[in-house]
Design an enzyme around this catalytic site. Structure first.
Site, PDB file in Angstrom:
ATOM      1  N   LYS A  13      22.905  77.561 -24.278  1.00  0.00           N
ATOM      2  CA  LYS A  13      21.928  77.276 -23.215  1.00  0.00           C
ATOM      3  C   LYS A  13      22.283  75.978 -22.482  1.00  0.00           C
ATOM      4  O   LYS A  13      22.309  75.947 -21.259  1.00  0.00           O
ATOM      5  CB  LYS A  13      20.502  77.154 -23.804  1.00  0.00           C
ATOM      6  CG  LYS A  13      20.016  78.418 -24.495  1.00  0.00           C
ATOM      7  CD  LYS A  13      18.597  78.283 -25.005  1.00  0.00           C
ATOM      8  CE  LYS A  13      18.392  77.245 -26.089  1.00  0.00           C
ATOM      9  NZ  LYS A  13      19.143  77.506 -27.339  1.00  0.00           N
ATOM     10  N   ARG A  88       9.285  78.081 -26.270  1.00  0.00           N
ATOM     11  CA  ARG A  88       9.843  78.590 -27.524  1.00  0.00           C
ATOM     12  C   ARG A  88       8.814  79.342 -28.353  1.00  0.00           C
ATOM     13  O   ARG A  88       9.140  79.796 -29.448  1.00  0.00           O
ATOM     14  CB  ARG A  88      10.343  77.414 -28.349  1.00  0.00           C
ATOM     15  CG  ARG A  88      11.844  77.247 -28.408  1.00  0.00           C
ATOM     16  CD  ARG A  88      12.098  75.993 -29.213  1.00  0.00           C
ATOM     17  NE  ARG A  88      13.398  75.907 -29.793  1.00  0.00           N
ATOM     18  CZ  ARG A  88      14.408  75.217 -29.274  1.00  0.00           C
ATOM     19  NH1 ARG A  88      14.285  74.646 -28.106  1.00  0.00           N
ATOM     20  NH2 ARG A  88      15.531  75.114 -29.936  1.00  0.00           N
ATOM     21  N   ARG A 127      29.674  71.705 -33.111  1.00  0.00           N
ATOM     22  CA  ARG A 127      29.212  71.063 -31.866  1.00  0.00           C
ATOM     23  C   ARG A 127      29.309  69.537 -31.948  1.00  0.00           C
ATOM     24  O   ARG A 127      28.920  68.932 -32.939  1.00  0.00           O
ATOM     25  CB  ARG A 127      27.759  71.471 -31.579  1.00  0.00           C
ATOM     26  CG  ARG A 127      27.124  70.681 -30.452  1.00  0.00           C
ATOM     27  CD  ARG A 127      25.922  71.387 -29.854  1.00  0.00           C
ATOM     28  NE  ARG A 127      24.782  71.465 -30.740  1.00  0.00           N
ATOM     29  CZ  ARG A 127      23.643  72.063 -30.403  1.00  0.00           C
ATOM     30  NH1 ARG A 127      23.506  72.643 -29.231  1.00  0.00           N
ATOM     31  NH2 ARG A 127      22.645  72.096 -31.266  1.00  0.00           N
ATOM     32  N   ARG A 160      24.916  66.242 -34.139  1.00  0.00           N
ATOM     33  CA  ARG A 160      23.469  66.210 -34.377  1.00  0.00           C
ATOM     34  C   ARG A 160      23.183  66.468 -35.841  1.00  0.00           C
ATOM     35  O   ARG A 160      23.766  67.366 -36.435  1.00  0.00           O
ATOM     36  CB  ARG A 160      22.799  67.275 -33.504  1.00  0.00           C
ATOM     37  CG  ARG A 160      22.574  66.779 -32.093  1.00  0.00           C
ATOM     38  CD  ARG A 160      22.108  67.851 -31.162  1.00  0.00           C
ATOM     39  NE  ARG A 160      21.037  68.684 -31.675  1.00  0.00           N
ATOM     40  CZ  ARG A 160      20.497  69.683 -30.988  1.00  0.00           C
ATOM     41  NH1 ARG A 160      20.923  69.951 -29.771  1.00  0.00           N
ATOM     42  NH2 ARG A 160      19.536  70.413 -31.517  1.00  0.00           N
ATOM     43  N   ARG A 171      16.523  76.640 -38.585  1.00  0.00           N
ATOM     44  CA  ARG A 171      16.312  76.778 -37.136  1.00  0.00           C
ATOM     45  C   ARG A 171      16.434  78.233 -36.706  1.00  0.00           C
ATOM     46  O   ARG A 171      15.715  78.691 -35.831  1.00  0.00           O
ATOM     47  CB  ARG A 171      17.314  75.896 -36.378  1.00  0.00           C
ATOM     48  CG  ARG A 171      16.913  74.423 -36.455  1.00  0.00           C
ATOM     49  CD  ARG A 171      18.061  73.522 -36.104  1.00  0.00           C
ATOM     50  NE  ARG A 171      18.443  73.580 -34.715  1.00  0.00           N
ATOM     51  CZ  ARG A 171      19.651  73.256 -34.261  1.00  0.00           C
ATOM     52  NH1 ARG A 171      20.598  72.871 -35.103  1.00  0.00           N
ATOM     53  NH2 ARG A 171      19.911  73.305 -32.996  1.00  0.00           N
TER      54      ARG A 171
HETATM   55  P1  ADP Z   1      19.171  73.817 -29.586  1.00  0.00           P
HETATM   56  O1  ADP Z   1      19.912  73.148 -28.450  1.00  0.00           O
HETATM   57  O2  ADP Z   1      20.015  73.921 -30.783  1.00  0.00           O
HETATM   58  O3  ADP Z   1      18.531  75.097 -29.165  1.00  0.00           O
HETATM   59  P2  ADP Z   1      17.145  71.889 -29.146  1.00  0.00           P
HETATM   60  O4  ADP Z   1      17.908  70.669 -28.833  1.00  0.00           O
HETATM   61  O5  ADP Z   1      16.575  72.675 -28.000  1.00  0.00           O
HETATM   62  O6  ADP Z   1      18.012  72.824 -30.048  1.00  0.00           O
HETATM   63  O7  ADP Z   1      15.916  71.523 -30.094  1.00  0.00           O
HETATM   64  C1  ADP Z   1      16.037  70.651 -31.185  1.00  0.00           C
HETATM   65  C2  ADP Z   1      14.694  70.572 -31.898  1.00  0.00           C
HETATM   66  O8  ADP Z   1      13.696  70.027 -31.002  1.00  0.00           O
HETATM   67  C3  ADP Z   1      14.112  71.900 -32.352  1.00  0.00           C
HETATM   68  O9  ADP Z   1      14.600  72.311 -33.614  1.00  0.00           O
HETATM   69  C4  ADP Z   1      12.612  71.577 -32.394  1.00  0.00           C
HETATM   70  O10 ADP Z   1      12.260  70.825 -33.560  1.00  0.00           O
HETATM   71  C5  ADP Z   1      12.445  70.656 -31.198  1.00  0.00           C
HETATM   72  N1  ADP Z   1      12.102  71.416 -29.966  1.00  0.00           N
HETATM   73  C6  ADP Z   1      12.869  71.542 -28.840  1.00  0.00           C
HETATM   74  N2  ADP Z   1      12.248  72.305 -27.924  1.00  0.00           N
HETATM   75  C7  ADP Z   1      11.069  72.684 -28.466  1.00  0.00           C
HETATM   76  C8  ADP Z   1       9.986  73.506 -28.022  1.00  0.00           C
HETATM   77  N3  ADP Z   1      10.001  74.113 -26.815  1.00  0.00           N
HETATM   78  N4  ADP Z   1       8.945  73.675 -28.870  1.00  0.00           N
HETATM   79  C9  ADP Z   1       8.902  73.088 -30.064  1.00  0.00           C
HETATM   80  N5  ADP Z   1       9.882  72.315 -30.561  1.00  0.00           N
HETATM   81  C10 ADP Z   1      10.960  72.109 -29.772  1.00  0.00           C
HETATM   82  P1  ADP Z   2      22.380  75.557 -27.130  1.00  0.00           P
HETATM   83  O1  ADP Z   2      21.956  74.604 -26.024  1.00  0.00           O
HETATM   84  O2  ADP Z   2      21.915  76.967 -26.866  1.00  0.00           O
HETATM   85  O3  ADP Z   2      21.996  75.078 -28.486  1.00  0.00           O
HETATM   86  P2  ADP Z   2      25.127  74.628 -26.590  1.00  0.00           P
HETATM   87  O4  ADP Z   2      25.345  74.830 -25.123  1.00  0.00           O
HETATM   88  O5  ADP Z   2      24.882  73.249 -27.074  1.00  0.00           O
HETATM   89  O6  ADP Z   2      23.964  75.660 -27.103  1.00  0.00           O
HETATM   90  O7  ADP Z   2      26.400  75.261 -27.345  1.00  0.00           O
HETATM   91  C1  ADP Z   2      26.516  75.189 -28.775  1.00  0.00           C
HETATM   92  C2  ADP Z   2      27.985  74.966 -29.150  1.00  0.00           C
HETATM   93  O8  ADP Z   2      28.739  76.133 -28.800  1.00  0.00           O
HETATM   94  C3  ADP Z   2      28.658  73.790 -28.422  1.00  0.00           C
HETATM   95  O9  ADP Z   2      29.573  73.181 -29.306  1.00  0.00           O
HETATM   96  C4  ADP Z   2      29.375  74.452 -27.236  1.00  0.00           C
HETATM   97  O10 ADP Z   2      30.543  73.725 -26.850  1.00  0.00           O
HETATM   98  C5  ADP Z   2      29.767  75.813 -27.844  1.00  0.00           C
HETATM   99  N1  ADP Z   2      29.714  76.926 -26.865  1.00  0.00           N
HETATM  100  C6  ADP Z   2      28.864  77.108 -25.840  1.00  0.00           C
HETATM  101  N2  ADP Z   2      29.115  78.270 -25.188  1.00  0.00           N
HETATM  102  C7  ADP Z   2      30.166  78.836 -25.845  1.00  0.00           C
HETATM  103  C8  ADP Z   2      30.901  80.066 -25.664  1.00  0.00           C
HETATM  104  N3  ADP Z   2      30.591  80.939 -24.701  1.00  0.00           N
HETATM  105  N4  ADP Z   2      31.911  80.316 -26.532  1.00  0.00           N
HETATM  106  C9  ADP Z   2      32.213  79.437 -27.532  1.00  0.00           C
HETATM  107  N5  ADP Z   2      31.559  78.277 -27.749  1.00  0.00           N
HETATM  108  C10 ADP Z   2      30.550  77.977 -26.917  1.00  0.00           C
END
Ligand code: ADP
Ligand code: ADP
Length: 214
Positions: A13, A88, A127, A160, A171
Site C-alpha cells: 500500500k 481498517r 522491509r 519496524r 497483524r
Molecule cells: P502496514 O503498513 O504494515 O499495513 P501500518 O503502518 O498501516 O501497517 O500500521 C501499523 C500499526 O498502526 C497497526 O498494526 C495498528 O496498530 C496501527 N494502525 C494503523 N492504522 C490503523 C487504523 N486505521 N486503525 C487502527 N489501528 C491502526
Molecule cells: P504496506 O504499506 O501495505 O504495509 P509496503 O509498501 O510497505 O506495504 O511494502 C512492504 C514491503 O514489500 C516493502 O519492503 C516493499 O519494498 C516490498 N514491496 C512492495 N511492493 C512489492 C511488490 N510488488 N513486490 C515485491 N515487494 C514489494
C-alpha cells in the site's frame, strides 16, 4: 479524486500510494505513518497508540477516526487524497462515509490490493524504511544502492519493530478478522476494485492506475 488503498500489512500500500499520489496529484495520508510521527513527537495520542501498535492489534476506532478526519479536513480546496491503512474496520468505514457526507465529499475508488499471507510475510520481514523521508525498501525486491542507507537522503535505514515475525502473525490475524469485512462494506456500495498485488511493484502500479481511471 479521493481513493482508499486496502490490503493486508505488507501488500504494498505504501509503495503504491507514493506512485499514485505522484500520478494523480493526491495528498498521501497513511494512518500508520501519522501514528508513528505522533509517537516520535511523544504526543498524548502517540502514547495512547504505542502499546496497540507494538502488539500488532488495532488502535481504538474513535482515536483513529478523529486523527484521520483532522488530516482529511486539511485537504479542503485540494485535488483529493489517498488513504493508506485507513479505514481498517467497518466502524471506521461507516464513520468516514458519514463525515465525508457532511462535507459533501465522497470516495471515488477503493482499491483492494490482494497478496497471499505467505508472500506478505516475506515482504514484511525484509522491509527497511528511511526514518527521515519515509521511503520504503526491501532487502531483496527493492534494495537500496548501498546496503542500509537511503538512496535519496543518505540516512541509515531502520526496521519496524512490528515487522518481527511474531508480531507479523498477529497483524495478519487482526487483518483477516477486522479489515477483510471492510471489503464487503465497499463492495455493497459499488466502489470496490480488486488488484492482484502479487506482481512486481511496476505491474501493480499499472493495474492500480487503470482501475482508478475507470
Ligand atoms: P502496514 O503498513 O504494515 O499495513 P501500518 O503502518 O498501516 O501497517 O500500521 C501499523 C500499526 O498502526 C497497526 O498494526 C495498528 O496498530 C496501527 N494502525 C494503523 N492504522 C490503523 C487504523 N486505521 N486503525 C487502527 N489501528 C491502526
Ligand atoms: P504496506 O504499506 O501495505 O504495509 P509496503 O509498501 O510497505 O506495504 O511494502 C512492504 C514491503 O514489500 C516493502 O519492503 C516493499 O519494498 C516490498 N514491496 C512492495 N511492493 C512489492 C511488490 N510488488 N513486490 C515485491 N515487494 C514489494
Amino acid at each position: 479524486m479521493n481513493v482508499v488503498l486496502l490490503g493486508p500489512p505488507g501488500a504494498g500500500k505504501g509503495t503504491q500510494a507514493v506512485r499514485m499520489c505522484e500520478v494523480f496529484g493526491l495528498k498521501h495520508l497513511s494512518s500508520g505513518d501519522i501514528l508513528r510521527a505522533e509517537r516520535k513527537a511523544h504526543s498524548e495520542l502517540g502514547r495512547q497508540a504505542q502499546d496497540y501498535m507494538d502488539r500488532g492489534v488495532l488502535v481504538p476506532d474513535d482515536l483513529i477516526l478523529a486523527m484521520m478526519m483532522e488530516h482529511i479536513s486539511r485537504c479542503e480546496g485540494g485535488t483529493g487524497f489517498l488513504l493508506d491503512g485507513f479505514p481498517r474496520t467497518v466502524v471506521q468505514a461507516r464513520g468516514l462515509d458519514e463525515r465525508l457526507g457532511e462535507r459533501g465529499w465522497k470516495l471515488d475508488a477503493v482499491v483492494d490490493i490482494t497478496v497471499a499471507d505467505e508472500e506478505v510475510t516475506k515482504r514484511l520481514t525484509g522491509r527497511w524504511t528511511c526514518p527521515k523521508d519515509g521511503r520504503i525498501y526491501h532487502e531483496l525486491f527493492s534494495a537500496p544502492a548501498k546496503a542500509g542507507v537511503c538512496d535519496d537522503c543518505g540516512e541509515a535505514l531502520t526496521r519496524r519493530k512490528d515487522d518481527e515475525p511474531d508480531v507479523v502473525g498477529q497483524r495478519l490475524r487482526t487483518y483477516h478478522a477486522e479489515t477483510e469485512p471492510v471489503k464487503t462494506y465497499y463492495e455493497d456500495r459499488g466502489v470496490l476494485r480488486t488488484v492482484d498485488g502479487g506482481g512486481t511493484a511496476d505491474e501493480v502500479a499499472a493495474l492500480t492506475k487503470e482501475v482508478c481511471r475507470t
